[in-house]
Design a protein around this motif. Structure first.
Motif, PDB file in Angstrom:
ATOM      1  N   ALA A 190      43.280  14.507  17.339  1.00 29.43           N
ATOM      2  CA  ALA A 190      42.658  15.153  18.507  1.00 29.43           C
ATOM      3  C   ALA A 190      42.733  16.676  18.503  1.00 29.43           C
ATOM      4  CB  ALA A 190      43.291  14.609  19.784  1.00 29.43           C
ATOM      5  N   SER A 191      43.293  17.292  17.467  1.00 31.42           N
ATOM      6  CA  SER A 191      43.294  18.759  17.437  1.00 31.42           C
ATOM      7  C   SER A 191      41.906  19.252  17.036  1.00 31.42           C
ATOM      8  CB  SER A 191      44.332  19.267  16.431  1.00 31.42           C
ATOM      9  OG  SER A 191      43.966  18.878  15.120  1.00 31.42           O
ATOM     10  N   VAL A 238      39.659  11.123  22.202  1.00 31.76           N
ATOM     11  CA  VAL A 238      39.923  10.817  23.612  1.00 31.76           C
ATOM     12  C   VAL A 238      40.916   9.649  23.716  1.00 31.76           C
ATOM     13  CG1 VAL A 238      38.903   9.937  25.749  1.00 31.76           C
ATOM     14  CG2 VAL A 238      37.714  11.728  24.447  1.00 31.76           C
ATOM     15  N   ALA A 239      40.689   8.607  22.917  1.00 31.14           N
ATOM     16  CA  ALA A 239      41.590   7.441  22.954  1.00 31.14           C
ATOM     17  C   ALA A 239      42.994   7.838  22.501  1.00 31.14           C
ATOM     18  CB  ALA A 239      41.029   6.325  22.073  1.00 31.14           C
ATOM     19  N   ALA A 240      43.069   8.687  21.489  1.00 31.04           N
ATOM     20  CA  ALA A 240      44.377   9.145  20.995  1.00 31.04           C
ATOM     21  C   ALA A 240      45.099   9.917  22.095  1.00 31.04           C
ATOM     22  CB  ALA A 240      44.196  10.031  19.767  1.00 31.04           C
ATOM     23  N   THR A 241      44.354  10.742  22.825  1.00 29.15           N
ATOM     24  CA  THR A 241      44.958  11.546  23.891  1.00 29.15           C
ATOM     25  C   THR A 241      45.416  10.651  25.042  1.00 29.15           C
ATOM     26  OG1 THR A 241      43.525  13.374  23.254  1.00 29.15           O
ATOM     27  CG2 THR A 241      44.572  13.528  25.413  1.00 29.15           C
ATOM     28  N   ALA A 242      44.610   9.653  25.361  1.00 28.71           N
ATOM     29  CA  ALA A 242      44.995   8.718  26.424  1.00 28.71           C
ATOM     30  C   ALA A 242      46.271   7.969  26.036  1.00 28.71           C
ATOM     31  CB  ALA A 242      43.850   7.738  26.701  1.00 28.71           C
ATOM     32  N   SER A 243      46.335   7.559  24.776  1.00 26.09           N
ATOM     33  CA  SER A 243      47.516   6.841  24.306  1.00 26.09           C
ATOM     34  C   SER A 243      48.756   7.734  24.360  1.00 26.09           C
ATOM     35  CB  SER A 243      47.234   6.347  22.882  1.00 26.09           C
ATOM     36  OG  SER A 243      48.338   5.682  22.377  1.00 26.09           O
ATOM     37  N   SER A 250      41.871   6.077  33.597  1.00 26.77           N
ATOM     38  CA  SER A 250      41.694   4.630  33.728  1.00 26.77           C
ATOM     39  C   SER A 250      42.762   3.865  32.954  1.00 26.77           C
ATOM     40  CB  SER A 250      40.278   4.184  33.371  1.00 26.77           C
ATOM     41  OG  SER A 250      39.968   4.553  32.101  1.00 26.77           O
ATOM     42  N   LEU A 251      43.238   4.431  31.837  1.00 26.40           N
ATOM     43  CA  LEU A 251      44.342   3.768  31.130  1.00 26.40           C
ATOM     44  C   LEU A 251      45.609   3.790  32.006  1.00 26.40           C
ATOM     45  CD1 LEU A 251      45.447   2.444  28.522  1.00 26.40           C
ATOM     46  CD2 LEU A 251      46.082   4.725  27.744  1.00 26.40           C
TER      47      LEU A 251
END
Ligand SMILES: [Zn+2]
Length: 305
Positions: free
Chosen positions: A189-190, A228-233, A267-268
Motif C-alpha cells: 500500500a505504499s 485498500v484491503a491491505a490497509t483495512a487489514s 465496514s471491516l
C-alpha cells in the motif's frame, strides 16, 4: 525576553523543512531547502544551521526567545542517542549525530525523533487526533510509517525505537519485503509499491495508477483494491492491538485518496465484536506536510515548557 518560540525541523529524503512554532502549535516563519543528502551530513547540518539563523532573523528574535529545537527525520533514527541511521533514503547518513552540533551552535536543547512519530505527535497536539488518547497514526507516502501516542507521549519499544507498523504482515502469501517477511502493509500500500505494481503492467507510477483507477481501468482498480484491503487489514490489527481512540491516516497518498480507503476500512471494523467499533474514530490527518514540523516543535515545547 521570555522564550516564546520553538523550531521544528522535518528532514526527508528530498527536502528539509523547518519553521518557528509558538506554544499553541501555530507556525510563524518557515523555510524549505533540498536535503541533498549525497553532499554529506556535515554540509546538511551547516545548511540547517544557516536556515535556523535566517528564521531567527525573520522573526526578529534573538536566541533568548528560542525554547529548543525538535527534529523529525526519516528513520531509522536513535532518539535516545540522537543519531540518524538512515543510509537507505539519506545516502551515507549512518550513525550521524544531529543533536550535538545544533545544541553546541545554538546553546539550546535539541531533540530527534522518527518523522512518523513526529507527525503523530503533531496530529495529536493540534490536528486530527487532538484531545484523543491513545492515538495511532499511519503515514502513507513513499513508504508506510506509523506512530503511537500514549498518555501524550510517543510510545517506545526496545532501545527507544517505535513500532514498525508499516511492516505489519497482511498477506502471508505476498511478496517478500526487505523487512524480512512477506506481504507487509508497506509492500502493498505504499506509493512505491503501488507504483511498482503499476509499472509491471505498463501503467506507470502511483499517480498514474490512481488516475487509471478513476478512469475505470480494471488492472489499476485491482492494484488499488489490494492496497485498500491491505490497509483495512492493518487497521484491524492496529485496532485490536492498541484500541486507540483515534486512528489517523495521513501522508500524501491519504491526503489525495482517503475517500477510496475509508469505506472498506470502516465496514471491516464495524464487524468487530471484541470492542465497541463506534468508539474508534478513523480520521484523515489535517496538518498535511506540516505535521512533522509541528510535532518536532512539540518535542521542543514539551521539554522546555
Ligand atoms: Zn516489510
Amino acid at each position: 525576553m521570555s522564550k516564546h518560540m520553538a523550531i521544528g525541523v522535518d528532514i526527508g529524503g528530498t527536502k528539509m523543512a523547518l519553521a518557528t512554532v509558538n506554544a499553541n502549535g501555530e507556525i510563524g516563519h518557515r523555510i524549505q531547502l533540498p536535503t541533498q543528502a549525497d553532499l554529506g551530513f556535515e554540509r546538511a547540518v551547516q545548511r540547517l544551521a544557516e536556515a535556523v539563523e535566517i528564521l531567527l532573523h525573520r522573526s526578529q528574535s534573538s536566541l533568548d526567545a528560542l525554547v529548543a529545537i525538535g527534529v523529525g527525520c526519516a528513520g531509522p533514527v536513535d532518539p535516545i542517542e540522537g543519531l540518524i541511521n538512515n543510509p537507505y533514503t539519506l545516502g551515507g547518513w549512518d550513525r550521524c549525530d544531529i543533536v550535538s552540533p545544533l545544541r553546541e551552535l545554538f546553546g539550546r536543547p535539541v531533540f530527534l525523533e522518527n518523522d512518523a512519530d513526529a507527525a503523530a505527535l503533531g496530529e495529536h497536539w493540534v490536528g486530527a487526533g487532538r484531545d484523543q488518547d491513545p492515538i495511532v497514526m499511519l503515514t502513507f507516502g513513499t513508504g508506510v510509517g506509523g506512530g503511537v501516542i500514549l498518555g501524550g507521549e510517543i510510545y517506545r519499544g526496545i532501545a527507544g525505537e517505535h513500532p514498525e507498523l508499516g511492516h505489519l504482515s497482511v498477506d502471508p502469501n505476498g511478496a517478500k519485503c526487505y523487512c524480512g517477511t512477506h506481504g507487509c502493509l508497506e509492500s502493498i500500500a505504499s506509493g512505491t509499491a503501488i507504483g511498482e505494481a503499476g509499472a509491471r503492467i505498463g501503467i506507470g507510477d502511483a499517480r498514474a495508477v490512481f488516475a487509471a483507477e478513476g478512469a475505470g481501468r480494471c488492472e489499476a482498480q485491482e492494484i488499488v483494491s489490494r492496497a485498500v484491503a491491505a490497509t483495512a487489514s492493518a487497521a484491524w490489527t492496529v485496532a485490536h492491538t492498541f484500541l486507540p481512540q483515534s486512528l489517523v491516516l495521513g501522508g500524501g497518498l491519504m491526503e489525495e485518496h482517503f475517500d477510496l480507503f475509508i469505506g472498506p476500512i470502516r465496514s471491516l471494523l464495524e464487524g468487530a465484536t471484541q470492542f465497541t467499533p463506534s468508539n474508534l474514530r478513523i480520521v484523515k490527518a489535517v496538518l498535511g506536510n506540516d505535521a512533522g514540523i509541528i510535532g518536532a516543535a512539540r518535542l521542543a515545547w514539551k521539554a522546555g515548557a
